[in-house]
Write an enzyme that holds these catalytic residues in place. Sequence first.
Site, PDB file in Angstrom:
ATOM      1  N   ASN A  76      51.765  22.818  50.062  1.00 24.65           N
ATOM      2  CA  ASN A  76      51.756  21.500  50.709  1.00 24.65           C
ATOM      3  C   ASN A  76      50.334  20.988  50.859  1.00 24.65           C
ATOM      4  O   ASN A  76      49.403  21.750  51.079  1.00 24.65           O
ATOM      5  CB  ASN A  76      52.495  21.563  52.058  1.00 24.65           C
ATOM      6  CG  ASN A  76      51.557  21.835  53.229  1.00 24.65           C
ATOM      7  OD1 ASN A  76      50.914  20.923  53.760  1.00 24.65           O
ATOM      8  ND2 ASN A  76      51.447  23.106  53.612  1.00 24.65           N
TER       9      ASN A  76
ATOM     10  N   PHE B  95      48.086  16.422  57.706  1.00 22.63           N
ATOM     11  CA  PHE B  95      48.288  16.033  59.116  1.00 22.63           C
ATOM     12  C   PHE B  95      48.946  14.657  59.241  1.00 22.63           C
ATOM     13  O   PHE B  95      48.493  13.798  60.012  1.00 22.63           O
ATOM     14  CB  PHE B  95      46.967  16.025  59.897  1.00 22.63           C
ATOM     15  CG  PHE B  95      46.357  17.378  60.162  1.00 22.63           C
ATOM     16  CD1 PHE B  95      47.032  18.549  59.873  1.00 22.63           C
ATOM     17  CD2 PHE B  95      45.081  17.474  60.715  1.00 22.63           C
ATOM     18  CE1 PHE B  95      46.453  19.789  60.126  1.00 22.63           C
ATOM     19  CE2 PHE B  95      44.499  18.706  60.972  1.00 22.63           C
ATOM     20  CZ  PHE B  95      45.183  19.855  60.665  1.00 22.63           C
TER      21      PHE B  95
ATOM     22  N   SER C 188      43.656  24.256  58.501  1.00 21.31           N
ATOM     23  CA  SER C 188      44.431  23.583  57.452  1.00 21.31           C
ATOM     24  C   SER C 188      43.508  23.264  56.280  1.00 21.31           C
ATOM     25  O   SER C 188      42.405  22.752  56.479  1.00 21.31           O
ATOM     26  CB  SER C 188      45.033  22.283  57.987  1.00 21.31           C
ATOM     27  OG  SER C 188      45.441  21.490  56.887  1.00 21.31           O
TER      28      SER C 188
ATOM     29  N   ASN D   3      44.023  20.974  54.160  1.00 17.98           N
ATOM     30  CA  ASN D   3      44.331  19.636  53.640  1.00 17.98           C
ATOM     31  C   ASN D   3      43.616  18.492  54.352  1.00 17.98           C
ATOM     32  O   ASN D   3      43.861  17.328  54.062  1.00 17.98           O
ATOM     33  CB  ASN D   3      45.841  19.403  53.703  1.00 17.98           C
ATOM     34  CG  ASN D   3      46.574  20.451  52.886  1.00 17.98           C
ATOM     35  OD1 ASN D   3      46.161  20.754  51.769  1.00 17.98           O
ATOM     36  ND2 ASN D   3      47.615  21.043  53.446  1.00 17.98           N
ATOM     37  N   THR D   4      42.760  18.810  55.302  1.00 12.95           N
ATOM     38  CA  THR D   4      41.889  17.795  55.902  1.00 12.95           C
ATOM     39  C   THR D   4      40.480  18.152  55.446  1.00 12.95           C
ATOM     40  O   THR D   4      40.011  19.265  55.730  1.00 12.95           O
ATOM     41  CB  THR D   4      41.993  17.822  57.449  1.00 12.95           C
ATOM     42  OG1 THR D   4      43.320  17.428  57.808  1.00 12.95           O
ATOM     43  CG2 THR D   4      40.996  16.877  58.103  1.00 12.95           C
TER      44      THR D   4
ATOM     45  N   LYS E 131      44.201  29.086  65.558  1.00 15.53           N
ATOM     46  CA  LYS E 131      44.950  29.401  64.324  1.00 15.53           C
ATOM     47  C   LYS E 131      43.967  29.511  63.168  1.00 15.53           C
ATOM     48  O   LYS E 131      43.211  28.585  62.898  1.00 15.53           O
ATOM     49  CB  LYS E 131      45.986  28.312  64.043  1.00 15.53           C
ATOM     50  CG  LYS E 131      46.862  28.646  62.831  1.00 15.53           C
ATOM     51  CD  LYS E 131      48.134  27.855  62.832  1.00 15.53           C
ATOM     52  CE  LYS E 131      49.004  28.157  61.632  1.00 15.53           C
ATOM     53  NZ  LYS E 131      50.230  27.380  61.615  1.00 15.53           N
TER      54      LYS E 131
ATOM     55  N   ASN F 290      47.433  30.643  58.808  1.00 17.88           N
ATOM     56  CA  ASN F 290      47.807  29.381  58.176  1.00 17.88           C
ATOM     57  C   ASN F 290      48.071  29.629  56.683  1.00 17.88           C
ATOM     58  O   ASN F 290      48.152  30.780  56.254  1.00 17.88           O
ATOM     59  CB  ASN F 290      46.673  28.367  58.384  1.00 17.88           C
ATOM     60  CG  ASN F 290      47.190  26.943  58.505  1.00 17.88           C
ATOM     61  OD1 ASN F 290      48.064  26.538  57.731  1.00 17.88           O
ATOM     62  ND2 ASN F 290      46.670  26.197  59.453  1.00 17.88           N
TER      63      ASN F 290
END
Length: 335
Positions: free
Chosen positions: A112, A116, A175, A177-178, A213, A242
């Site tokens: 994915n 966010f 994450s 993805n940021t 996390k 994560n």
Amino acid sequence: MYKSLIRPILFKFDPEEVHHFTFSILKNFGFLAKLFLPKPIEDKRLEREVFGLKFKNPVGLAAGFDKDAKLFNELSDLGFGFIEIGTLTPKPQAGNDKKRLFRLKEDSAIINRMGFNNGGVDEAIERLKKNKNVLIGGNIGKNKVTPNEEAVDDYKICFEKLFPYVDYFVVNVSSPNTPNLRELQDKKPLTELLSTLQNLNLEKPKQKPILLKIAPDLTDSQLLDIIDIIKETQIAGVIATNTTLSRENLVSENKFEMGGLSGKPLTKRSTEVIRFLSEKSGKAFPIIGVGGIHKAQDAIEKLEAGASLVQLYTGFIYEGPELINEINREILRHS
Ligand SMILES: Cc1cc2nc3c(=O)[nH]c(=O)nc-3n(C[C@H](O)[C@H](O)[C@H](O)COP(=O)(O)O)c2cc1C
């Protein structure tokens, strides 16, 4: 029934569409799920007390599934011991362009790069006011447009606003993805971020547990830094892990999509991270174990490696809600 009947149909459609579809089914016809699904196992021996909170069982839903706190009551009815909402950011944001969610069926995995996508913390709070006694974790992050130098402010806003409505907090700096978010895992910015939040926490009449996390891609020396930081800032614990940027041993055609990989290929690494943190810290803080739990034994291994609680995401998609009972049954067998 899920794997033989429901999953083959759901997996014919786009994963993000299926996510919204199953959400609306559970929201509107959740009572039907109750008729078809086995009753959640309730047993005193499954109860856990971790960082001062009482969990009815140690199997939770990981962050990212109910980002906007739309379905936590219904998901709790499926048998989860706790639900983590988020990642929430101060302002609503759309996330990355679609397509951004990919199944890797042959690998029992997902990639994915949602980024966010969420309706913002204020909207979620309105829904959290309708909480029917579900133990809720609030996973918080920063908006994409906020530069890392100002990230602390975003986390502070989410922390302050959510404080009355969640039971524990998760600081998500892992994450992939940021852009540049994972740089906040470095010792200096991370210590600053966590001590700022912990100081806010200490100003409250009653504190709430703050967890960090982390990514599974940290090196041993970075993990040792994490242990130091937890001890120094006195936060309550860690969620490991994560999604990963690694792409080892994958066979599915979507394996080169950008984003975070979750599911079976992550099982071993996330357990390794849990074991490392637990052993090297001398069990100094509780760990929530997450990453590639697809069968009861995967959860048992994480608990044996040092986790106090576990969470599911990809395994829940691939194996269905029966997995929750399966794990709890196995935990009872081991108790
Ligand atoms: C589609 C998707 C979205 C996710 N979104 C978030 C998120 O917003 N915040 C977060 O901390 N973790 C997020 N995660 C990571 C999961 O919470 C979990 O840590 C990871 O997927 C490993 O567990 P699993 O192998 O059981 O999926 C997401 C995972 C997936 C698959």
